[in-house]
Write a protein that holds these residues in place. Structure first.
Motif, PDB file in Angstrom:
ATOM      1  N   ALA A 109     -40.516 -20.095 -35.826  1.00 39.51           N
ATOM      2  CA  ALA A 109     -40.670 -20.952 -34.655  1.00 39.51           C
ATOM      3  C   ALA A 109     -41.407 -22.241 -34.987  1.00 39.51           C
ATOM      4  O   ALA A 109     -41.242 -23.262 -34.309  1.00 39.51           O
ATOM      5  CB  ALA A 109     -41.414 -20.194 -33.555  1.00 39.51           C
ATOM      6  N   TRP A 214     -32.986 -22.499 -31.446  1.00 39.33           N
ATOM      7  CA  TRP A 214     -33.168 -21.071 -31.173  1.00 39.33           C
ATOM      8  C   TRP A 214     -32.175 -20.208 -31.939  1.00 39.33           C
ATOM      9  O   TRP A 214     -32.462 -19.059 -32.282  1.00 39.33           O
ATOM     10  CB  TRP A 214     -33.080 -20.804 -29.669  1.00 39.33           C
ATOM     11  CG  TRP A 214     -34.264 -21.331 -28.938  1.00 39.33           C
ATOM     12  CD1 TRP A 214     -34.308 -22.371 -28.062  1.00 39.33           C
ATOM     13  CD2 TRP A 214     -35.618 -20.860 -29.071  1.00 39.33           C
ATOM     14  NE1 TRP A 214     -35.595 -22.577 -27.626  1.00 39.33           N
ATOM     15  CE2 TRP A 214     -36.421 -21.668 -28.226  1.00 39.33           C
ATOM     16  CE3 TRP A 214     -36.235 -19.840 -29.803  1.00 39.33           C
ATOM     17  CZ2 TRP A 214     -37.789 -21.488 -28.103  1.00 39.33           C
ATOM     18  CZ3 TRP A 214     -37.597 -19.659 -29.684  1.00 39.33           C
ATOM     19  CH2 TRP A 214     -38.362 -20.467 -28.850  1.00 39.33           C
ATOM     20  N   VAL A 217     -33.868 -19.891 -35.283  1.00 42.50           N
ATOM     21  CA  VAL A 217     -35.012 -18.978 -35.205  1.00 42.50           C
ATOM     22  C   VAL A 217     -34.535 -17.527 -35.185  1.00 42.50           C
ATOM     23  O   VAL A 217     -35.110 -16.655 -35.847  1.00 42.50           O
ATOM     24  CB  VAL A 217     -35.873 -19.282 -33.954  1.00 42.50           C
ATOM     25  CG1 VAL A 217     -36.922 -18.188 -33.752  1.00 42.50           C
ATOM     26  CG2 VAL A 217     -36.546 -20.641 -34.097  1.00 42.50           C
TER      27      VAL A 217
END
Length: 325
Positions: A109, A214, A217
């Motif tokens: 992150a 995302w 991630v």
């Protein structure tokens, strides 16, 4: 034909050539019983290489710190078996996978907001921090002496780890099969296609509304989980863990394995560790002081003459045969 061999296709169905590695593993078990310990190690590093190929070959995330997750998984399984009385092998794998996933999510992150050299240096920094923690936390990790006395129960209560490596080989083979199935499902899914798009042109994927950050991630976390399982397997097989599971060396080794086999090819992660570890084993016996020179020469040869690794050579051979036919 080359596309079939390398596993490239929009068709998610498993082709017959994809069963060849598993057939080869079974044949290896029966024909070379004296090398099963080496075979188990190869299977573990195939799983480790698969985890790296997910982020490097398919998502384009360049890292030299993948050993952070490998080492964390190894030390987690070791600490559970040596200090906390958790000796069930599947429980050790589950906890190791969980801790590695948490580390992957937390670090991913942060570092995936960066690019290029900054990203590379941050992955190295995370691994260096974990290495120093493992070195100094001697009561938990054993420090430079390593963590011995790791207890692991027999698999399913029946199959005990033995000196010949029979149980270890099949245990690692089953775990590798599960990891391969997960990776294959990912890369042949819409999510896998999106990862390839991000690797090729992240700006364009942003433009079409894809949640690039995302997605990266998530795949980084999945990759970290698989690397942690591979590290835990190594600890269970050896019933010992040392500082060599952390640092630059294992990260560099697995990267070399991928280059030898073929980055972003799925089955390059199968071929590379086999070539690297067998060459390492042979050269270390013949030339104990200079074996790394042989590995370096092999890597230079692949980089200069086989840009796609061993799979690239095979693809070229099949392509030429197809033209002649």
């Amino acid at each position: 034909m080359s596309a079939q061999f390398s596993g490239y296709s929009a068709d998610p169905r498993i082709r017959w050539t994809e069963w060849l590695p598993w057939i080869a593993a079974i044949v290896f078990f029966f024909l070379l019983p004296g090398y099963l310990s080496l075979g188990a190690r190869i299977l573990i590093f195939i799983l480790f290489a698969l985890s790296l190929d997910l982020i490097l070959g398919y998502a384009g995330i360049v890292t030299l710190g993948h050993s952070a997750f490998f080492g964390l998984g190894a030390y987690t399984a070791g600490a559970l078996g040596a200090h906390y009385g958790v000796t069930d092998p599947f429980a050790q794998l589950a906890v190791a996978a969980g801790f590695s996933a948490l580390l992957g999510l937390a670090t991913g992150a942060v570092i995936l907001r960066t690019r290029a050299l900054t990203l590379l240096m941050l992955t190295l920094a995370i691994t260096a921090i974990l290495l120093e923690i493992a070195n100094k936390w001697t009561s938990m990790t054993g420090g430079a002496d390593g963590l011995a006395g790791v207890k692991v129960d027999p698999i399913l209560g029946w199959f005990r780890f033995d000196l010949y490596g029979k149980t270890a080989f099949f245990y690692c083979l089953v775990m590798l099969f599960i990891g391969w199935w997960v990776v294959r499902r990912i890369i042949y899914s819409p999510y896998g296609a999106m990862l390839t798009g991000i690797r090729e042109n992240a700006a364009r994927m942003h433009a079409v509304g894809a949640p690039v950050y995302w997605r990266l991630v998530l795949i980084y976390t999945i990759s970290a989980t698989m690397a942690g399982v591979a590290g835990a397997l190594l600890t269970q097989v050896n019933q010992f863990v040392g500082l060599n599971v952390l640092g630059l060396e294992p990260s560099g080794d697995v990267l070399v394995m991928l280059i030898l086999g073929g980055v972003g090819r799925l089955y390059g992660a199968f071929i590379g560790p086999v070539v690297y570890l067998i060459a390492q084993d042979y050269l270390a016996k013949q030339y104990p002081e200079y074996w790394f020179l042989g590995i370096g020469i092999l890597l230079i040869f692949v980089v200069l003459f086989a840009r796609g690794g061993v799979l690239g050579i095979l693809d070229n051979v099949f392509a030429r045969n197809k033209k002649t036919l």
